[in-house]
Design an enzyme around this catalytic site. Structure first.
Site, PDB file in Angstrom:
ATOM      1  N   ASP A   3       0.837  -1.196   0.000  1.00  0.00           N
ATOM      2  CA  ASP A   3       0.000   0.000   0.000  1.00  0.00           C
ATOM      3  C   ASP A   3       0.877   1.252   0.000  1.00  0.00           C
ATOM      4  OD1 ASP A   3      -2.276   1.878   0.922  1.00  0.00           O
ATOM      5  OD2 ASP A   3      -3.277  -0.076   0.982  1.00  0.00           O
ATOM      6  N   ASP A  38      18.646  -1.372   5.662  1.00  0.00           N
ATOM      7  CA  ASP A  38      17.898  -1.111   6.899  1.00  0.00           C
ATOM      8  C   ASP A  38      16.389  -1.289   6.726  1.00  0.00           C
ATOM      9  OD1 ASP A  38      20.227  -0.623   8.303  1.00  0.00           O
ATOM     10  OD2 ASP A  38      20.161   1.542   7.997  1.00  0.00           O
ATOM     11  N   ASP A  39      16.000  -2.330   6.019  1.00  0.00           N
ATOM     12  CA  ASP A  39      14.570  -2.621   5.848  1.00  0.00           C
ATOM     13  C   ASP A  39      14.063  -3.404   7.061  1.00  0.00           C
ATOM     14  OD1 ASP A  39      16.329  -4.631   4.698  1.00  0.00           O
ATOM     15  OD2 ASP A  39      14.541  -5.673   3.996  1.00  0.00           O
ATOM     16  N   HIS A  58      -3.529   5.899   3.983  1.00  0.00           N
ATOM     17  CA  HIS A  58      -4.355   4.781   3.541  1.00  0.00           C
ATOM     18  C   HIS A  58      -3.828   3.439   4.037  1.00  0.00           C
ATOM     19  CE1 HIS A  58      -6.029   1.824   0.650  1.00  0.00           C
ATOM     20  NE2 HIS A  58      -7.080   2.624   0.635  1.00  0.00           N
ATOM     21  N   ASN A  72      -5.729  -2.664  24.555  1.00  0.00           N
ATOM     22  CA  ASN A  72      -4.690  -1.766  25.080  1.00  0.00           C
ATOM     23  C   ASN A  72      -5.247  -0.413  25.516  1.00  0.00           C
ATOM     24  OD1 ASN A  72      -5.297  -0.752  22.556  1.00  0.00           O
ATOM     25  ND2 ASN A  72      -3.172  -0.469  21.902  1.00  0.00           N
TER      26      ASN A  72
END
Length: 220
Positions: A3, A38-39, A58, A72
């Site tokens: 997305d 750095d993913d 979105h 929570n």
């Protein structure tokens, strides 16, 4: 979540954000050798980097509906409280993107072990490369859940992609109202749309720059 990205810092999402165990955060190195530095939380195919932060809202809204942290005392609860949300960004801040970047995201998610892909987008015709990526996902046992579309159109007559790809791992979803009727904007199709789910006036998480929560409507 293929997305606009996901706000992985959102207080109602961060507890369910997927972490790439093959990457060391912040060292500027592509530790797992997949082409993204750095993913840690997913990939950004649009900008060709490892930061899939949502700059639209979105993708975060869809993420909250899928897996907003439950029990929570904050905001919303997703339908799957224990899910891990992998952010795969291929859409820009204004929601535009290309098939090639979508393919990159689908292949990334498959390679990293995702089992269900949220593909709440559409536009353009059928593409061989995207269809092939769906085939690769199918071979790996991956389900691709696609928004049926928001044109009040019959997908049996006028195809909407990716929802109309014929592979049996594609699940096309229409939108319903709070009284279980078909939403006025929702696409439909007796043979091409598989099921329907609430999609009108949905309250969910959005990126922090967009007031944290918002009400959206759509087959997404």
């Amino acid at each position: 979540v293929v997305d606009t990205g996901v706000d992985y810092t959102h207080s109602d999402l961060d507890g369910n954000i997927w972490i790439n165990a093959g990457e060391i955060a912040g060292n500027g190195i592509d530790d797992d050798g997949n082409g993204y530095v750095d993913d840690v939380y997913g990939c950004n195919a649009y900008s060709r980097n490892g930061n899939p932060m949502d700059d639209n809202g979105h993708g975060s809204h869809c993420s909250g509906t899928i897996g907003g942290v439950g029990n929570n005392g904050v905001g919303v609860a997703g339908v799957a409280w224990g899910v891990k949300l992998m952010a795969c960004k291929f859409l820009s801040s204004n929601g535009s993107g290309t098939d090639s970047d979508a393919v990159s995201c689908i292949d990334y998610a498959r390679a990293k072990g995702a089992k269900v892909l949220s593909c709440s987008w559409g536009g353009g015709g059928a593409g061989a490369s995207l269809s092939a990526a769906i085939d690769r996902a199918r071979a790996a046992g991956v389900i691709l859940v696609a928004a049926a579309g928001n044109e009040s159109s019959n997908n049996d007559a006028v195809a909407s992609y990716p929802a109309n790809y014929p592979q049996d791992n594609v699940v096309s979803v229409a939108a319903t109202t709070r009284t279980d009727g078909l939403a006025s904007f929702s696409n439909y199709g007796s043979t091409t749309v598989d099921l329907a789910a609430p999609g009108e006036g949905i309250y969910s998480t959005v990126s922090s720059s967009d007031s944290a929560y918002a009400i959206y409507s759509g087959t997404s």
